[in-house]
Scaffold this active site. Structure first.
Site: not given
Length: 419
Positions: A22-23, A115, A120-121, A161-162, A305, A327
């Site tokens: 999915k990701n 979610c 989670r900006p 890290v994003s 996850d 995280v």
């Protein structure tokens, strides 16, 4: 709302075929907006978020169809706004912004949903696009990006890290004038997969999988055929399912080298693990797992996850294990629900202290986010009695046919249609 009714305990064993990630599928679907020729994307999982993304691409004017593979023809995109009604359920829609502004000089996306795990900006996406020369405005709940002419390559050092922002900047930079360097880039396998998809279309990218990605801008991207990598989190979830039920499993269509940290912890827990090129087998030889200490961090460390699944593993393991989440904040919402089933856990700041118990008991529990809900379903499989998991729409966002796959492993699980 649909629920799962799970009757336990069962030992889970057999074979499972892993779906596409999915990701990786979501950023790749949005990256297809950059292509001036048709693309075919294979191994795309059938998930709610994927359906929403395809619907969004259609609304932007792309031709999207699914017949096994997903086919996208973005030549006639003529709408540059991703509206609230589609975006509200899914954070991934922010990934439409980079491709739209890079190819068409404009794009706007409603601020996203998804979610509710901590902050989670979208700031990192915005500052990345600004450094590439885009003008950004926040108006009426929309992020609006525009540029005169082409974006310009830049040397971008990420504040933190994003994964999401790395995808946005990398996609936008493929059509920018000049070279873009992303420092402190995310290294996740799904970033590598997205980069490899863009390369298939003609992008010039190097360094994906390291913390320094270099993109040389090109004038246009063409079409191509690409296969999405297997879902490492789904793979890990099924491996944990077998481990906690003292069973054995073979995961087919897997990619073992994306799961090093998870496999190491499963071995520490006492699992006998073997890997091939595209399969992983786990055998507990009927033994109860041993508690392990886990600390989540960006790839290649242990993935956030998989945190909820390992919390569950520790709660039924021999001994005491510590799970530290670095995280996301607010990512222990499954712990009180598991406590309703007889688990013994204490939360101290960003750590759960798990005291293993011999068995769990069925209870009525509520899913709070995607991975937490998977851990509740697995708990139901090994608990004595009946477990009802409510709000399973979270699971449908990230796991393809989880009940069918668990049933094939011996689980007694039924989807109960809600009112």
């Amino acid at each position: 709302m649909d629920k799962f009714r799970v009757q336990g305990p069962t030992k889970l064993q057999g074979e499972v075929t892993i779906s596409g990630a999915k990701n990786a599928a979501l950023p790749i679907l949005f990256a297809a907006l950059l292509a001036e020729e048709p693309v075919e994307i294979q191994n795309v999982p059938k998930l709610k978020d994927v359906d929403t993304s395809m619907k969004l691409l259609s609304q932007l004017g792309a031709k999207v169809e699914r017949n096994g593979s997903v086919h996208i023809d973005a030549r006639d995109v003529n709408v540059f706004c991703a509206p609230y009604d589609l975006v509200k359920t899914m954070r991934a829609s922010i990934w439409a912004l980079g491709p739209l502004v890079a190819r068409f000089g404009q794009g706007q996306v409603s601020l996203p949903g998804g979610c509710t795990i901590g902050a989670r900006p979208v700031d990192l996406h915005i500052s990345g696009l600004e450094q590439l020369g885009a003008t950004i405005k926040l108006e009426e709940g929309y992020v609006k990006a525009s540029v005169d002419g082409r974006l310009k390559g830049a040397h971008i050092v990420m504040d933190k890290v994003s994964v999401g922002a790395t995808v946005t900047i990398m996609c936008a930079a493929t059509l920018a004038e000049g070279t873009t360097i992303i420092e402190n880039a995310a290294r996740e396998p799904e970033i590598v997969d997205t980069a490899n998809f863009l390369i298939t279309l003609g992008a010039k990218i190097s360094g994906q999988g390291t913390d320094r990605i270099v993109i040389e801008g090109v004038e246009r991207l063409g079409g191509g055929v690409y296969r999405v990598l297997p879902d490492r989190i789904e793979t890990g979830t099924f491996l944990v399912a077998a481990a906690i039920s003292r069973g054995k499993i073979i995961c087919r269509n897997a990619q073992p080298d994306t799961l090093d940290a998870v496999l190491a912890k499963l071995r520490d827990a006492g699992a006998d693990i073997e890997v091939g090129e595209d399969w992983i087998s786990l055998d507990m030889h009927g033994k109860r797992p041993k508690a392990v200490n886990v600390r989540t961090a960006p790839h290649p460390a242990f993935p956030t996850d998989m945190q909820a699944q390992f919390t569950l593993l520790n709660l039924v393991a021999e001994g005491t294990g510590f799970i530290t989440e670095t995280v996301f904040e607010n990512r222990f919402m499954h712990v009180p629900e598991l406590s309703r089933m007889g688990a013994h856990a204490e939360i101290e700041s960003n750590t759960v202290i798990c005291h293993g118990v011999e068995k769990l008991s069925g209870a009525q529990v509520m899913a709070t986010d995607l991975r937490a809900s998977a851990s509740l379903v697995l708990a139901g499989c090994i608990a004595e009695g009946t477990t009802v998991v409510d709000r399973i729409y979270h699971i449908d966002r990230g796991y393809e046919r989880i009940e069918d796959k668990l049933r094939a492993l011996g689980a007694n699980i039924k989807r109960v249609k809600g009112e």
